[in-house]
Design a protein around this motif. Structure first.
Motif, PDB file in Angstrom:
ATOM      1  N   GLN A  50      76.340 103.173  26.608  1.00  0.00           N
ATOM      2  CA  GLN A  50      77.511 102.684  25.890  1.00  0.00           C
ATOM      3  C   GLN A  50      77.006 101.880  24.702  1.00  0.00           C
ATOM      4  N   VAL A  51      77.552 102.197  23.556  1.00  0.00           N
ATOM      5  CA  VAL A  51      77.141 101.494  22.338  1.00  0.00           C
ATOM      6  C   VAL A  51      77.836 100.141  22.328  1.00  0.00           C
ATOM      7  N   SER A  52      77.043  99.085  22.216  1.00  0.00           N
ATOM      8  CA  SER A  52      77.648  97.754  22.165  1.00  0.00           C
ATOM      9  C   SER A  52      77.835  97.382  20.699  1.00  0.00           C
ATOM     10  N   GLY A  53      79.096  97.339  20.292  1.00  0.00           N
ATOM     11  CA  GLY A  53      79.420  97.047  18.898  1.00  0.00           C
ATOM     12  C   GLY A  53      80.085  95.697  18.776  1.00  0.00           C
ATOM     13  N   ALA A  54      80.836  95.521  17.684  1.00  0.00           N
ATOM     14  CA  ALA A  54      81.494  94.255  17.404  1.00  0.00           C
ATOM     15  C   ALA A  54      82.750  94.059  18.232  1.00  0.00           C
ATOM     16  N   THR A  55      83.387  95.120  18.670  1.00  0.00           N
ATOM     17  CA  THR A  55      84.628  94.979  19.431  1.00  0.00           C
ATOM     18  C   THR A  55      84.389  95.303  20.893  1.00  0.00           C
ATOM     19  N   PRO A  56      84.989  94.513  21.780  1.00  0.00           N
ATOM     20  CA  PRO A  56      84.845  94.809  23.209  1.00  0.00           C
ATOM     21  C   PRO A  56      85.683  96.029  23.572  1.00  0.00           C
ATOM     22  N   PRO A  57      85.391  96.616  24.696  1.00  0.00           N
ATOM     23  CA  PRO A  57      86.189  97.781  25.106  1.00  0.00           C
ATOM     24  C   PRO A  57      87.628  97.346  25.396  1.00  0.00           C
ATOM     25  N   PRO A  58      88.606  98.196  25.105  1.00  0.00           N
ATOM     26  CA  PRO A  58      90.003  97.815  25.333  1.00  0.00           C
ATOM     27  C   PRO A  58      90.288  97.626  26.817  1.00  0.00           C
ATOM     28  N   GLY A  59      91.186  96.701  27.089  1.00  0.00           N
ATOM     29  CA  GLY A  59      91.570  96.440  28.463  1.00  0.00           C
ATOM     30  C   GLY A  59      90.837  95.274  29.089  1.00  0.00           C
ATOM     31  N   THR A  60      90.003  94.579  28.336  1.00  0.00           N
ATOM     32  CA  THR A  60      89.310  93.404  28.859  1.00  0.00           C
ATOM     33  C   THR A  60      90.068  92.151  28.428  1.00  0.00           C
ATOM     34  N   ALA A  61      89.604  91.001  28.873  1.00  0.00           N
ATOM     35  CA  ALA A  61      90.254  89.740  28.509  1.00  0.00           C
ATOM     36  C   ALA A  61      90.145  89.468  27.013  1.00  0.00           C
ATOM     37  N   ASP A  62      89.077  89.957  26.384  1.00  0.00           N
ATOM     38  CA  ASP A  62      88.910  89.749  24.950  1.00  0.00           C
ATOM     39  C   ASP A  62      89.769  90.691  24.114  1.00  0.00           C
ATOM     40  N   ASP A  63      90.124  91.837  24.653  1.00  0.00           N
ATOM     41  CA  ASP A  63      90.935  92.825  23.937  1.00  0.00           C
ATOM     42  C   ASP A  63      91.914  93.467  24.922  1.00  0.00           C
ATOM     43  N   PRO A  64      92.992  92.730  25.249  1.00  0.00           N
ATOM     44  CA  PRO A  64      93.912  93.275  26.253  1.00  0.00           C
ATOM     45  C   PRO A  64      94.733  94.430  25.700  1.00  0.00           C
ATOM     46  N   VAL A  65      95.119  95.315  26.577  1.00  0.00           N
ATOM     47  CA  VAL A  65      96.000  96.415  26.220  1.00  0.00           C
ATOM     48  C   VAL A  65      97.424  95.945  26.537  1.00  0.00           C
ATOM     49  N   VAL A  66      98.303  95.970  25.537  1.00  0.00           N
ATOM     50  CA  VAL A  66      99.681  95.533  25.742  1.00  0.00           C
ATOM     51  C   VAL A  66     100.640  96.629  25.313  1.00  0.00           C
ATOM     52  N   THR A  67     101.844  96.542  25.817  1.00  0.00           N
ATOM     53  CA  THR A  67     102.847  97.532  25.465  1.00  0.00           C
ATOM     54  C   THR A  67     103.677  97.040  24.294  1.00  0.00           C
ATOM     55  N   LYS A  68     104.374  97.959  23.657  1.00  0.00           N
ATOM     56  CA  LYS A  68     105.224  97.609  22.523  1.00  0.00           C
ATOM     57  C   LYS A  68     106.339  96.668  22.957  1.00  0.00           C
ATOM     58  N   SER A  69     106.901  96.878  24.143  1.00  0.00           N
ATOM     59  CA  SER A  69     107.981  96.008  24.609  1.00  0.00           C
ATOM     60  C   SER A  69     107.489  94.571  24.800  1.00  0.00           C
ATOM     61  N   TYR A  70     106.250  94.385  25.254  1.00  0.00           N
ATOM     62  CA  TYR A  70     105.689  93.048  25.400  1.00  0.00           C
ATOM     63  C   TYR A  70     105.538  92.383  24.036  1.00  0.00           C
ATOM     64  N   VAL A  71     105.030  93.110  23.058  1.00  0.00           N
ATOM     65  CA  VAL A  71     104.860  92.564  21.714  1.00  0.00           C
ATOM     66  C   VAL A  71     106.220  92.195  21.125  1.00  0.00           C
ATOM     67  N   ASP A  72     107.226  93.072  21.289  1.00  0.00           N
ATOM     68  CA  ASP A  72     108.568  92.776  20.785  1.00  0.00           C
ATOM     69  C   ASP A  72     109.139  91.530  21.447  1.00  0.00           C
ATOM     70  N   GLN A  73     108.902  91.375  22.747  1.00  0.00           N
ATOM     71  CA  GLN A  73     109.386  90.204  23.474  1.00  0.00           C
ATOM     72  C   GLN A  73     108.723  88.932  22.942  1.00  0.00           C
ATOM     73  N   GLN A  74     107.440  88.973  22.690  1.00  0.00           N
ATOM     74  CA  GLN A  74     106.744  87.799  22.191  1.00  0.00           C
ATOM     75  C   GLN A  74     107.201  87.441  20.777  1.00  0.00           C
ATOM     76  N   ILE A  75     107.484  88.444  19.964  1.00  0.00           N
ATOM     77  CA  ILE A  75     107.992  88.188  18.613  1.00  0.00           C
ATOM     78  C   ILE A  75     109.354  87.514  18.692  1.00  0.00           C
ATOM     79  N   GLN A  76     110.223  87.994  19.570  1.00  0.00           N
ATOM     80  CA  GLN A  76     111.548  87.383  19.731  1.00  0.00           C
ATOM     81  C   GLN A  76     111.431  85.943  20.226  1.00  0.00           C
ATOM     82  N   LYS A  77     110.499  85.672  21.130  1.00  0.00           N
ATOM     83  CA  LYS A  77     110.287  84.302  21.599  1.00  0.00           C
ATOM     84  C   LYS A  77     109.867  83.407  20.445  1.00  0.00           C
ATOM     85  N   ALA A  78     108.957  83.886  19.612  1.00  0.00           N
ATOM     86  CA  ALA A  78     108.488  83.090  18.481  1.00  0.00           C
ATOM     87  C   ALA A  78     109.603  82.842  17.473  1.00  0.00           C
TER      88      ALA A  78
END
Length: 171
Positions: A27-55
């Motif tokens: 596995q090539v270790s680059g600047a970005t961590p693999p998706p789905g880790t704590a450093d780069d979580p995978v989120v859904t569009k509905s979660y992002v929309d919910q967080q925007i509405q909260k803000a």
């Protein structure tokens, strides 16, 4: 015979490269961590929309409108909200900020009012303004503690128009 030898050697080399490549899955270790880790979580569009509405709603939940008291009545405190209000200040009056309030002088000449030796933060210029210093127009002023504010510059006949975010009192 040489032609068969060359073709066999090529097929063998190609086969061995494929086998080695699939077995040694580096596995090539680059600047970005693999998706789905704590450093780069995978989120859904509905979660992002919910967080925007909260803000947009000020941190979550629904907001209910309030009826603030008349902010221009002397010595009557205002409701502490994040709403920006335009306040007219007459000569001889002092606009005292609650802790954490922000002012922007829109028209007129204002000076800083404090009862102690500390001042008011001019966030636009990154300076501390002390008692009696001019409050520049269109600069964001932050009041870290109660008891500090602005007043109309002495000798000015017209009042001030000030945009206010947060609580305040007019003396």
């Amino acid at each position: 015979m040489k032609k068969v030898y060359k073709i066999s050697a090529g097929v063998l080399l190609l086969s061995s490269c494929i086998v080695i490549g699939s077995v040694m899955n580096f596995q090539v270790s680059g600047a970005t961590p693999p998706p789905g880790t704590a450093d780069d979580p995978v989120v859904t569009k509905s979660y992002v929309d919910q967080q925007i509405q909260k803000a947009l709603n000020g941190g979550g939940g629904t907001t209910t409108p309030t009826n603030p008291t008349n902010p221009t009545t002397p010595s009557q405190p205002s409701q502490g909200t994040d709403e920006v209000k335009n306040v007219a200040l007459k000569p001889g009056k002092i606009l005292i900020a609650d802790a954490g309030a922000e002012f922007i002088v829109r028209s007129g000449n204002a000076v800083i009012y404090t009862e102690d030796s500390n001042g008011v933060a001019d966030l636009t210029d990154g300076k501390d303004l002390l008692n009696g210093q001019a409050a520049p127009k269109n600069h964001l002023l932050s009041f870290p503690r109660e008891g500090r504010g602005i007043q109309v510059k002495e000798g000015q006949k017209n009042g001030l128009i000030v945009m206010v975010r947060g609580g305040y009192t007019i003396k």
